[in-house]
Design an enzyme around this catalytic site. Structure first.
Site, short mmCIF file in Angstrom:
data_model
loop_
_atom_site.label_atom_id
_atom_site.label_comp_id
_atom_site.label_asym_id
_atom_site.label_seq_id
_atom_site.Cartn_x
_atom_site.Cartn_y
_atom_site.Cartn_z
N ASP A 34 0.82 -1.22 0.00
CA ASP A 34 0.00 0.00 0.00
C ASP A 34 0.85 1.26 0.00
OD1 ASP A 34 0.85 -0.86 2.61
OD2 ASP A 34 -0.41 0.70 3.46
N ARG A 56 3.20 1.56 -11.92
CA ARG A 56 2.71 1.14 -10.60
C ARG A 56 1.73 -0.02 -10.76
NH1 ARG A 56 2.74 6.87 -10.02
NH2 ARG A 56 0.49 7.09 -10.33
N LYS A 147 -6.15 -0.60 6.91
CA LYS A 147 -4.98 -0.26 7.72
C LYS A 147 -4.92 1.25 7.94
CE LYS A 147 -0.41 1.00 6.49
NZ LYS A 147 0.88 0.76 5.85
N GLU A 188 -2.41 0.20 13.73
CA GLU A 188 -0.95 0.24 13.58
C GLU A 188 -0.33 1.44 14.29
OE1 GLU A 188 0.46 0.08 9.52
OE2 GLU A 188 2.54 0.39 10.11
N GLU A 190 3.04 2.58 15.10
CA GLU A 190 4.44 2.23 14.87
C GLU A 190 5.37 3.11 15.69
OE1 GLU A 190 5.93 2.30 10.80
OE2 GLU A 190 7.95 1.76 11.47
N LYS A 230 -1.02 -4.17 14.41
CA LYS A 230 0.20 -4.17 13.60
C LYS A 230 1.24 -3.29 14.28
CE LYS A 230 1.91 -3.19 8.94
NZ LYS A 230 1.66 -3.40 7.53
N SER A 301 3.17 -8.58 8.50
CA SER A 301 2.47 -7.72 7.54
C SER A 301 3.55 -6.80 6.98
CB SER A 301 1.36 -6.91 8.23
OG SER A 301 0.80 -5.98 7.32
N TYR A 363 4.89 6.25 4.88
CA TYR A 363 4.40 5.21 4.02
C TYR A 363 3.58 5.83 2.92
CZ TYR A 363 4.46 0.25 3.33
OH TYR A 363 4.75 -0.98 2.84
P1 13P Z 1 7.30 -2.08 6.41
O1 13P Z 1 7.17 -3.57 6.58
O2 13P Z 1 8.07 -1.66 5.21
O3 13P Z 1 7.73 -1.40 7.68
O4 13P Z 1 5.85 -1.52 6.11
C1 13P Z 1 4.72 -2.13 6.55
C2 13P Z 1 3.63 -1.14 6.60
O5 13P Z 1 2.55 -1.40 6.15
C3 13P Z 1 3.90 0.14 7.26
O6 13P Z 1 2.73 0.87 7.38
#
Ligand code: 13P
Length: 363
Positions: A34, A56, A147, A188, A190, A230, A301, A363
């Protein structure tokens, strides 16, 4: 009005729980494909390929037609809006191509991060406006999960209380909207690997962040059985001078999750976060070999850690498509084994042990 109002019907709960369980079925994980247009452009730049709509499309088609074994390892694919509405060479919508292989289409619904004013470069994630309508449309068009990525940063003073509260709340609000539409939210938060912090710091920050997330999910009446988490694995900062073994990473990761993630959550699907392809696999395997009890499925993921070798082998050339697809199958199989704690190592590939770290990764 009764004291407790049901947020979801019994049928909707059953549907969400069925989808979430299918995504984390034994030996399966998610291909995160994504990347936004700008992010995939950076990957294409590495192989000198122009970042246009058809390139793409061709690239995502390459991934999704990797072969009859793909579905044994990959249960779901996260797509970007553009590819969700693109078609294969033979005119089939890409989500249909996945569904026909028994792979569940998913969609990234956040619209990226913005600064939180008055903080030390901390961020929150946007995309709530019109989200209910977008989710209803995506569901009609074949998406069963979504996500939304939030980002927390480790420095001496961050993540701040504001960043943890705000990001937890926006994740919960997103999760609530998704569930109303019958879409399983992948939550997610992170914690970025940027910095020189040690493993213990990464563990403590991850625990704090996850504690805020699960409090917010409870406040927003989220049906946990119909969600997936995630998170980052707990790894030391990218420039930390101390090197830790896979077993240390696995132990810190499982401890952090056990302290914060309710057993009702069916699965945890880690992001790869700039680890090399091999490290991401080795760490996942070590996590699944941990002796501590783990009530959830623990799988992958991955974006970068499933695609780096694919892009390098493909190089944007039609006669290298099969070579790219073989790399995807190889990494998907290795991670499938790792999600079962059965990965035994492999011969190093061209990109497989190179770090995929990107500073302040978007991302
Ligand atoms: P990476 O595995 O490259 O960290 O990315 C996963 C993802 O979906 C980040 O939002």
């Amino acid at each position: 009005m009764p004291r407790f109002v049901d947020a979801l019907s019994k049928e909707k709960k059953e549907e969400l729980s069925r989808i979430a369980k299918a995504i984390v079925a034994p030996g399966k994980g998610i291909l995160a494909a994504d990347e936004s247009t700008a992010t995939i452009g950076k990957r294409f730049a590495n192989i000198g390929l122009e970042n246009n709509e058809d390139n793409r499309r061709k690239y995502r088609q390459l991934l999704f037609t990797s072969g009859k074994d793909l579905h044994q390892y990959i249960s779901g694919v996260i797509m970007f809006h553009e590819s969700f509405y693109q078609k294969s060479d033979c005119g089939k919508p890409l989500p249909v191509l996945l569904k026909e292989q028994g792979i569940i289409p998913g969609i990234k619904v956040d619209t990226g991060v913005v600064n939180l004013a008055g903080t030390d470069n901390e961020v929150t994630t946007q995309g709530l406006d019109g989200l209910a309508e977008r989710c209803a449309q995506y569901k009609k068009d074949g998406a069963d999960f979504a996500k939304w990525r939030c980002v927390l940063k480790i420095t001496s003073h961050t993540p701040s209380l504001l960043a943890m509260i705000e990001n937890a709340n926006v994740l919960a609000r997103y999760a609530s909207i998704c569930q109303q539409a019958g879409i399983v939210p992948i939550v997610e938060p992170e914690v970025l690997p940027d910095g020189d912090h040690d493993l213990e710091t990464a563990q403590r920050v991850t625990e704090q962040v996850l504690a805020f997330v699960y409090k917010a999910l409870a406040d927003h009446h989220i049906y946990l059985e119909g969600t997936l988490l995630k998170p980052n694995m707990v790894t030391a900062g990218q420039s930390c001078p101390t090197k830790y073994t896979p077993q240390q990473v696995a132990h810190a990761t499982v401890l952090a999750l056990r302290r914060t993630v309710p057993a009702a959550v069916p699965g945890v699907t880690f992001l790869s976060g700039g680890q090399s392809e091999v490290d991401a696999t080795v760490h996942l395997n070590a996590i699944n070999c941990e002796s501590l009890h783990r009530p959830w499925a623990l799988t992958f993921s991955y974006g970068r850690a499933l695609q780096a070798s694919v892009i390098n082998a493909w190089k944007g050339k039609d006669d290298h498509i099969t070579a790219g697809q073989q790399e995807l199958l190889k990494r998907a199989k290795a991670n499938s084994l790792a999600s079962l704690g059965k990965y035994q190592g492999e011969e190093g590939g061209s990109a497989a042990s190179q770090s995929l770290f990107v500073k302040d990764h978007a991302y």
